[in-house]
Enzyme design. Structure first.
Site, mmCIF file in Angstrom:
data_model
loop_
_atom_site.group_PDB
_atom_site.id
_atom_site.type_symbol
_atom_site.label_atom_id
_atom_site.label_comp_id
_atom_site.label_asym_id
_atom_site.label_seq_id
_atom_site.Cartn_x
_atom_site.Cartn_y
_atom_site.Cartn_z
ATOM 1 N N GLY A 44 3.078 19.057 -4.820
ATOM 2 C CA GLY A 44 2.562 18.720 -3.497
ATOM 3 C C GLY A 44 1.053 18.858 -3.541
ATOM 4 N N GLU A 45 0.479 19.437 -2.537
ATOM 5 C CA GLU A 45 -0.956 19.702 -2.485
ATOM 6 C C GLU A 45 -1.136 21.211 -2.356
ATOM 7 O OE1 GLU A 45 -4.526 20.284 -2.545
ATOM 8 O OE2 GLU A 45 -4.002 18.167 -2.818
ATOM 9 N N SER A 46 -1.704 21.828 -3.386
ATOM 10 C CA SER A 46 -1.739 23.290 -3.432
ATOM 11 C C SER A 46 -2.491 23.901 -2.260
ATOM 12 C CB SER A 46 -2.342 23.766 -4.755
ATOM 13 O OG SER A 46 -3.653 23.259 -4.941
ATOM 14 N N CYS B 267 3.812 21.488 -11.028
ATOM 15 C CA CYS B 267 2.579 20.822 -10.597
ATOM 16 C C CYS B 267 1.798 21.734 -9.642
ATOM 17 C CB CYS B 267 2.881 19.446 -9.997
ATOM 18 S SG CYS B 267 1.428 18.368 -9.887
ATOM 19 N N ARG C 278 -7.131 22.558 -11.610
ATOM 20 C CA ARG C 278 -6.545 21.681 -10.599
ATOM 21 C C ARG C 278 -6.978 20.235 -10.828
ATOM 22 N NH1 ARG C 278 -8.604 20.627 -5.338
ATOM 23 N NH2 ARG C 278 -6.976 20.098 -3.820
ATOM 24 N N ILE D 269 1.520 13.621 -12.021
ATOM 25 C CA ILE D 269 0.874 13.028 -10.852
ATOM 26 C C ILE D 269 -0.215 13.982 -10.360
ATOM 27 C CG2 ILE D 269 1.181 12.153 -8.509
ATOM 28 C CD1 ILE D 269 4.146 11.686 -9.212
ATOM 29 N N HIS E 199 6.385 16.921 -12.952
ATOM 30 C CA HIS E 199 7.425 16.907 -11.920
ATOM 31 C C HIS E 199 8.806 16.730 -12.563
ATOM 32 C CE1 HIS E 199 4.923 16.516 -8.188
ATOM 33 N NE2 HIS E 199 4.033 16.120 -9.079
ATOM 34 N N GLU F 263 11.645 17.163 -11.360
ATOM 35 C CA GLU F 263 12.657 16.691 -10.409
ATOM 36 C C GLU F 263 12.682 15.179 -10.290
ATOM 37 O OE1 GLU F 263 8.929 16.590 -8.017
ATOM 38 O OE2 GLU F 263 9.733 17.818 -9.637
#
EC number: 4.3.3.6
Length: 201
Positions: free
Chosen positions: A47-49, A79, A108, A140, A181, A183
């Site tokens: 996601g977005e950390s 990620c 990052r 990603i 990722h 998943e």
């Protein structure tokens, strides 16, 4: 039955829940401290950390998560989840904090922006016969690991292209983390590995 939660405030929650179910554990979304108390382990998805940090605080999950990690709860960070677990980050925004526990330095967005996303086949030589064939990984806006602590095991590195040699999967005791990722590929081997780690405790 082993119960593994998925941090469900951002990221590919549904996909992780499905993968965990496929490897034979009870999978639950975690959005509140009361739900965190009911799981044996946790997945921190991509996601977005920075957003994950803010949401964890807004839902009063940040400190309970830190405490569970410090007390030895197994966590699989993918990620942005890897960034959240790292003791140190580079390339973060001012004031960005992590949950910590994983003795690494993570850069990052190391591989570049969304347009620089890519896929690669990775080897996991230390994970036994179940990983005898390459693992197809999706990156990603991915981080990479720039420093590993003395007790951190490097599980996989990029083997071709301009990022050859970059560390993209590590384990530190009960903490597992990948830059990519898992998943998104339909390959549940890493989720299975994590489930076995949790069952073995």
């Amino acid at each position: 039955m082993t119960v593994i939660g998925v941090f469900a405030l951002q990221g590919n929650v549904r996909e992780h829940l499905a993968m965990l179910t496929d490897v034979g554990v009870e999978a639950r979304p975690v959005r509140r401290p009361s739900e965190l108390e009911q799981v044996d382990a946790l997945v921190l998805p991509g996601g977005e950390s920075t957003t994950m940090d803010k949401l964890a605080r807004a839902f009063e999950l940040f400190e309970p998560l830190q405490k569970r990690i410090a007390d030895g709860m197994p966590v699989f960070g993918t990620c942005a989840g890897m960034i959240m677990l790292a003791n140190e980050i580079t390339g973060g925004i001012e004031g960005q904090e992590t949950l910590g526990g994983l003795d690494v330095t993570v850069r990052r967005n190391a591989f570049g922006r969304q347009v620089d996303s890519f896929e690669a086949d990775l080897d996991f030589p230390g994970l036994g016969p179940g990983f005898g064939t390459p693992y197809h990984a999706v990156f990603i806006r991915a981080p990479w690991v720039e420093r590993v602590g003395r007790d951190v095991e490097v599980l996989s590195t990029v083997s071709s292209g301009p990022a050859t040699g970059r560390i993209v999967a590590v384990r530190h005791d009960r903490l597992l983390a990948t830059s990519f990722h898992p998943e998104m590929t339909g390959d549940a081997r890493l989720h299975g590995y994590f489930a076995e780690l949790v069952r073995g405790l």
